[in-house]
Design an enzyme around this catalytic site. Structure first.
Site, PDB file in Angstrom:
ATOM      1  N   HIS A 453       0.819  -1.215   0.000  1.00 25.17           N
ATOM      2  CA  HIS A 453       0.000   0.000   0.000  1.00 25.17           C
ATOM      3  C   HIS A 453       0.846   1.255   0.000  1.00 25.17           C
ATOM      4  O   HIS A 453       0.472   2.272  -0.566  1.00 25.17           O
ATOM      5  CB  HIS A 453      -0.952  -0.024   1.185  1.00 25.17           C
ATOM      6  CG  HIS A 453      -2.032  -1.021   0.989  1.00 25.17           C
ATOM      7  ND1 HIS A 453      -2.014  -2.266   1.589  1.00 25.17           N
ATOM      8  CD2 HIS A 453      -3.113  -1.006   0.191  1.00 25.17           C
ATOM      9  CE1 HIS A 453      -3.061  -2.942   1.186  1.00 25.17           C
ATOM     10  NE2 HIS A 453      -3.752  -2.214   0.344  1.00 25.17           N
ATOM     11  N   GLU A 689      -8.386 -13.602 -17.302  1.00 23.45           N
ATOM     12  CA  GLU A 689      -7.367 -13.388 -16.265  1.00 23.45           C
ATOM     13  C   GLU A 689      -7.020 -14.676 -15.523  1.00 23.45           C
ATOM     14  O   GLU A 689      -6.359 -14.655 -14.503  1.00 23.45           O
ATOM     15  CB  GLU A 689      -7.812 -12.296 -15.289  1.00 23.45           C
ATOM     16  CG  GLU A 689      -9.220 -12.425 -14.773  1.00 23.45           C
ATOM     17  CD  GLU A 689      -9.652 -11.231 -13.909  1.00 23.45           C
ATOM     18  OE1 GLU A 689      -8.829 -10.377 -13.578  1.00 23.45           O
ATOM     19  OE2 GLU A 689     -10.845 -11.182 -13.568  1.00 23.45           O
ATOM     20  N   ASN A 712      -2.968  -8.510 -14.592  1.00 24.50           N
ATOM     21  CA  ASN A 712      -2.527  -8.569 -13.185  1.00 24.50           C
ATOM     22  C   ASN A 712      -2.824  -9.950 -12.619  1.00 24.50           C
ATOM     23  O   ASN A 712      -1.961 -10.604 -12.035  1.00 24.50           O
ATOM     24  CB  ASN A 712      -3.260  -7.530 -12.328  1.00 24.50           C
ATOM     25  CG  ASN A 712      -3.115  -6.130 -12.864  1.00 24.50           C
ATOM     26  OD1 ASN A 712      -2.179  -5.849 -13.600  1.00 24.50           O
ATOM     27  ND2 ASN A 712      -4.036  -5.248 -12.521  1.00 24.50           N
ATOM     28  N   ASP A 713      -4.044 -10.392 -12.807  1.00 22.22           N
ATOM     29  CA  ASP A 713      -4.390 -11.712 -12.292  1.00 22.22           C
ATOM     30  C   ASP A 713      -3.805 -12.815 -13.159  1.00 22.22           C
ATOM     31  O   ASP A 713      -3.358 -13.838 -12.653  1.00 22.22           O
ATOM     32  CB  ASP A 713      -5.913 -11.859 -12.192  1.00 22.22           C
ATOM     33  CG  ASP A 713      -6.409 -11.262 -10.889  1.00 22.22           C
ATOM     34  OD1 ASP A 713      -5.821 -11.584  -9.845  1.00 22.22           O
ATOM     35  OD2 ASP A 713      -7.359 -10.461 -10.916  1.00 22.22           O
ATOM     36  N   ARG A 723      -0.264 -12.111  -6.095  1.00 21.95           N
ATOM     37  CA  ARG A 723       0.085 -10.734  -6.453  1.00 21.95           C
ATOM     38  C   ARG A 723       0.289  -9.831  -5.245  1.00 21.95           C
ATOM     39  O   ARG A 723       0.770  -8.701  -5.377  1.00 21.95           O
ATOM     40  CB  ARG A 723      -0.964 -10.133  -7.408  1.00 21.95           C
ATOM     41  CG  ARG A 723      -2.334 -10.004  -6.813  1.00 21.95           C
ATOM     42  CD  ARG A 723      -3.387  -9.748  -7.880  1.00 21.95           C
ATOM     43  NE  ARG A 723      -3.648  -8.337  -8.088  1.00 21.95           N
ATOM     44  CZ  ARG A 723      -4.628  -7.870  -8.835  1.00 21.95           C
ATOM     45  NH1 ARG A 723      -5.437  -8.725  -9.482  1.00 21.95           N
ATOM     46  NH2 ARG A 723      -4.818  -6.589  -8.981  1.00 21.95           N
ATOM     47  N   CYS A 760      -6.572  -4.662 -19.839  1.00 23.12           N
ATOM     48  CA  CYS A 760      -6.775  -3.663 -18.775  1.00 23.12           C
ATOM     49  C   CYS A 760      -5.877  -3.909 -17.568  1.00 23.12           C
ATOM     50  O   CYS A 760      -6.035  -3.270 -16.539  1.00 23.12           O
ATOM     51  CB  CYS A 760      -8.233  -3.611 -18.351  1.00 23.12           C
ATOM     52  SG  CYS A 760      -8.835  -5.176 -17.687  1.00 23.12           S
TER      53      CYS A 760
HETATM   54  C1  PEP Z   1      -6.370  -7.596 -13.741  1.00 23.28           C
HETATM   55  O1  PEP Z   1      -6.454  -8.617 -13.052  1.00 23.28           O
HETATM   56  O2  PEP Z   1      -5.467  -7.402 -14.564  1.00 23.28           O
HETATM   57  C2  PEP Z   1      -7.371  -6.522 -13.597  1.00 23.28           C
HETATM   58  C3  PEP Z   1      -7.363  -5.480 -14.393  1.00 23.28           C
HETATM   59  O3  PEP Z   1      -8.243  -6.632 -12.584  1.00 23.28           O
HETATM   60  P1  PEP Z   1      -7.902  -6.317 -11.058  1.00 23.28           P
HETATM   61  O4  PEP Z   1      -6.546  -5.679 -11.009  1.00 23.28           O
HETATM   62  O5  PEP Z   1      -8.987  -5.436 -10.574  1.00 23.28           O
HETATM   63  O6  PEP Z   1      -7.925  -7.682 -10.442  1.00 23.28           O
HETATM   64 MG    MG Z   2      -8.257  -9.047 -12.036  1.00 28.53          MG
END
Ligand code: PEP
Ligand code: MG
Length: 825
Positions: A453, A689, A712-713, A723, A760
């Site tokens: 954070h 994801e 990200n996931d 993560r 995204c």
């Molecule tokens: C991702 O997992 O890449 C994503 C955009 O969703 P979040 O970061 O909200 O899990």
């Molecule tokens: Mg995600």
């Protein structure tokens, strides 16, 4: 920074000819573990292509670019020959400097060497010395001042000097190989050619002179030419520099993200990039005052309990205030941690244990500290390091209550009057949130990871930050001037005047670049060949929709609707949700809004939703899995979305889809809801994801209206790295070739089915990531708002063909580091 050691030097080596001398150098490189034994063949191959004689009895043999795989780590060795060996006609050599270089670490050694060679007496001493220390010293000595003939650009007296400014595009900088290419090319012209960098001037036709520049990757050079063919020379040299001087295909050779390249010799402490930007200023050590509770007698257990509950209540209020302030400064998502801190204060087991200790005669502070510390220690010891990371939060909350019990004011850390670079063992989220960005130039912590954070808050406050830099950062005296480069994850200590000047220039350049990008934020990201890539925003709150438009986003590619559900005592009603979605649609004024249905679970918990405890929350009931198990909640959200869709272009996106069955079940519910509210159909897409979704992309593409890849996931699931894991998370790099190959599969499947595909996840905002994703065929990149302008501007520099070629290179890499090191086209 690479340094030569005595073990890298051999004196009085016998060699009958150049080949034997190169073999001796290759053998020593292999013996020192810098390269494989076969590298010597590559060195001989290089020599056959072009002579590596440097001048004054020195040669610098090195391998061919394509044989880089034979290099284990960057290293330089020195072989002093017992007798002169002819490198070419009139080129007697006594010192053979063998180079096995993956990146630019050795460039400082070469610069020092060439400085030493400028002095004839010193270089002949070096050729004959019997002390290895002399050689080591010559190769590590501080750089000599700029030669007397250094002249700034444009001061040549003849008045017919032509000049071009270029930038070294490979990470390796102007090291031996590219400098050789430069010198050879320059030598083909009659014009006199000089090269200037950071106040030094070199003869552009002489390899040894060029190396004195010590120009690293990203350095700016001015090339000056005088003579009849000066213009042709400059055109040819500029083209050669732009195409990497033969280093273009060398992995490990580029810094694509703008980061400062210091002159050689500056001591750098390496950490993890956490928030981009360059800070220059004095170091200041932040030590969080730790309150230690003494076990004092309380007048009565009742008084102790009262004191404690007042302190807890006050702590709750403080956290509420901090939460509000951070929402305003950095957004809801960043502020959510403080609600989690409030929740820790509601722990009933903790309260019962503290009450029992008070009842046995302990004072409130001691009882609280005792119970909290035991829990913190227990959390730290848990094998699941994500759980262990929560220890920092509990410690932070525990200290807050103790301060209140002790009547100690919790303020922002006392800072000197002038702005500083703050270094700390670790910063609690609440400490970071209280920092005044006007007085904090940069942040560097011993511990921590980029998803902590502290890092997230630093990013949203725009404070350059490096985390996980290790204890060395605390060893430097307060007040010492340092340079912090958040993009490179480096803290440079004791930079000299030359380095400071260069860092200031870079900083000013960065500011100018950001301002320039911002000016063009409303222009589309059209590539040089007319291909257009959509750039949209990721948001988490209603107000951010308007901010997305202002940032230059062409719509919202991801609205994380769960943030409307998290910090409250109950789920928002249908009307409340409708109002939120409608406000966003109106703010976007015709631009598309992709509403992702709630992605609760994993690391996001809603206080009003009691879910069974899971051992692996990220592998449990999360995202769409939760919505399908809470159909009433899901239907309510879908009703609100469908109603809002009457006001503008809204799309529904389902998170964490891992099977075709889940998609079908969700579509069925959505269709029923649509009929109920008599809404027109809305596109229903899915996030890709989860590895199973990427592998099943062809089947999913038949039933989903669009894809958005959540890298990200996808990264955490493909690499099997949580993560939020404190030590693994830094290695969970979305540019890992395994992730990119999954993206490729997905994009191909979507394209074959005629479905739009966006990305995204975080790598969409990374300059390297954006280029690769474009090359892989993504049609839209959705990212956090501060990145929009820069990514748009960055993409306008390339053609689709360049992006595709770059993506192919990335897919062929073996590691994420190799991908990150690829030189940008
Ligand atoms: C991702 O997992 O890449 C994503 C955009 O969703 P979040 O970061 O909200 O899990
Ligand atoms: Mg995600």
């Amino acid at each position: 920074m690479l340094r030569l050691t005595a073990d890298d030097v051999r004196l009085g080596v016998r060699a009958r000819d150049k080949t034997e001398a190169i073999r001796a150098a290759g053998a020593l490189l292999a013996e020192r573990g810098y390269s494989a034994p076969d590298y010597v063949a590559s060195m001989l191959g290089r020599e056959a292509q072009s002579n590596t004689f440097l001048g004054r009895g020195v040669a610098i043999p090195h391998g061919l670019a394509q044989d880089r795989a034979l290099i284990h780590r960057t290293g330089v060795i020195v072989v002093q020959l017992a007798d002169d060996v002819d490198w070419g006609p009139d080129q007697p050599v006594r010192l053979v400097v063998g180079i096995a270089a993956r990146a630019e670490e050795h460039i400082g050694i070469l610069a020092a060497l060439t400085d030493a060679l400028e002095d004839r007496a010193r270089s002949s001493r070096l050729a004959r010395t019997t002390r290895t220390e002399d050689v080591v010293e010559a190769f590590t000595r501080a750089r000599a001042p700029a030669p007397d003939d250094a002249q700034p650009a444009g001061t040549a007296s003849r008045g017919d000097v032509l000049q071009v400014d270029v930038r070294i595009r490979s990470r390796g900088g102007l090291h031996a190989r590219p400098a050789t290419v430069f010198a050879e090319l320059a030598g083909r012209f009659d014009a006199e050619i000089k090269v200037q960098a950071a106040g030094r001037t070199a003869n552009g036709k002489a390899l040894s002179s060029l190396l004195t520049l010590g120009a690293g990757g990203g350095a700016s050079l001015s090339i000056l030419a005088t003579g009849p063919d000066a213009a042709d020379a400059l055109a040819a040299l500029r083209a050669a520099v732009d195409s990497g001087l033969g280093d273009a295909v060398e992995p490990g050779a580029a810094v694509p993200v703008p980061s400062w390249v210091p002159p050689p010799g500056v001591h750098a402490v390496a950490g993890i990039p956490a928030s981009p930007g360059v800070a220059i200023g004095p170091l200041f050590q932040f030590r969080a005052a730790r309150v230690v509770a003494m076990d004092r007698r309380e007048s009565s257990p009742e008084a102790a309990r009262r004191a404690l509950s007042q302190a807890i209540e006050a702590a709750r209020e403080q956290l509420g205030d901090i939460h509000e302030a951070v929402v305003e400064r950095a957004g809801k998502a960043e502020a959510a941690i403080f609600l989690a801190h409030q929740a820790l204060l509601r722990d009933e087991d903790l309260a019962a244990e503290v009450a029992a200790l008070i009842d046995t005669g302990h004072c409130a502070a001691w009882a609280w500290d005792h119970a909290v510390s035991a829990r913190v220690a227990g959390l730290r010891a848990v094998a699941d390091e994500r759980v262990a990371a929560r220890a920092a939060d509990l410690h932070d909350v525990g200290q807050r209550v103790l301060r209140l019990l002790a009547g100690t004011e919790h303020g922002a850390p006392a800072l000197p009057d002038a702005p500083v670079i703050l270094v700390a063992e670790e910063l609690a989220p609440s400490d970071t949130a209280r920092l005044d960005p006007r007085r904090i130039l940069g942040l560097c912590t011993v511990m921590g990871g980029p998803t902590a954070h502290t890092a997230i808050i630093a990013r949203s406050l725009g404070i350059p930050a490096v985390v996980g830099a290790g204890p060395q950062v605390l060893e430097h005296p307060e007040g010492a001037i340092a340079v912090l480069d958040g993009a490179a994850g480096r803290l440079y200590l004791d930079p000299g005047a030359e380095a400071l000047d260069s860092a200031r220039l870079f900083q000013a350049d960065l500011r100018r670049r950001r301002a320039r990008d911002f000016e063009t934020r409303f222009q589309p990201a059209v590539l040089t060949d007319g291909h257009r890539i959509g750039i949209t925003g990721n948001i988490a709150g209603v107000a951010e929709a308007a901010q997305a438009v202002e940032a230059g986003a062409e719509g919202v590619g991801l609205m994380r609707t769960e943030f409307l559900f998290l910090d409250r005592d109950e789920a928002p009603s249908e009307d409340e949700q409708y109002e939120a979605y409608a406000t966003m649609v109106r703010a976007l004024d015709g631009l598309p809004l992709v509403l992702r249905t709630i992605d609760i679970g994993g690391d996001k918990a809603a206080p009003w939703l009691t879910l069974p405890k899971e051992n692996n929350p990220f592998l449990g009931i999360r995202g769409l899995r939760l919505s399908l198990r809470q159909p009433a909640l899901f239907r309510l959200q879908l009703r609100a979305i469908y109603r809002a869709s009457a006001l503008g272009p809204v799309r529904i996106m389902l998170p964490m889809v891992s099977s075709v069955e889940e998609l079908r079940a969700a579509r069925e519910i959505a269709e029923a809801v649509r009929r109920e509210v008599a809404a027109a159909p809305v596109a229903i897409g899915i996030m890709i994801e989860v590895p199973s979704a990427a592998l099943m992309a062809p089947e999913l593409a038949r039933e989903a209206d669009f894809f958005s890849i959540g890298t990200n996931d996808l990264t955490q699931y493909i690499l099997a790295m949580d993560r939020t894991h404190p030590t693994l998370a830094p290695h969970a790099d979305g540019l890992h070739p395994a992730v990119l190959r999954a993206v490729e599969l997905t994009v191909k499947a979507a394209t074959a089915a005629g479905r739009p595909v966006a990305v995204c996840g975080g790598i969409a905002a990374d300059p390297v990531g954006a280029l690769i994703l474009t090359g892989l065929g993504a049609g839209e990149l959705s990212m956090s708002l501060p990145s929009v302008a820069a990514v748009k501007a960055g993409m306008r520099r390339y053609s689709l063909g360049q992006a595709q070629a770059f993506a192919r290179e990335a897919l062929a890499c073996a590691t994420a580091d190799e991908v990150r090191a690829l030189p940008l086209p």
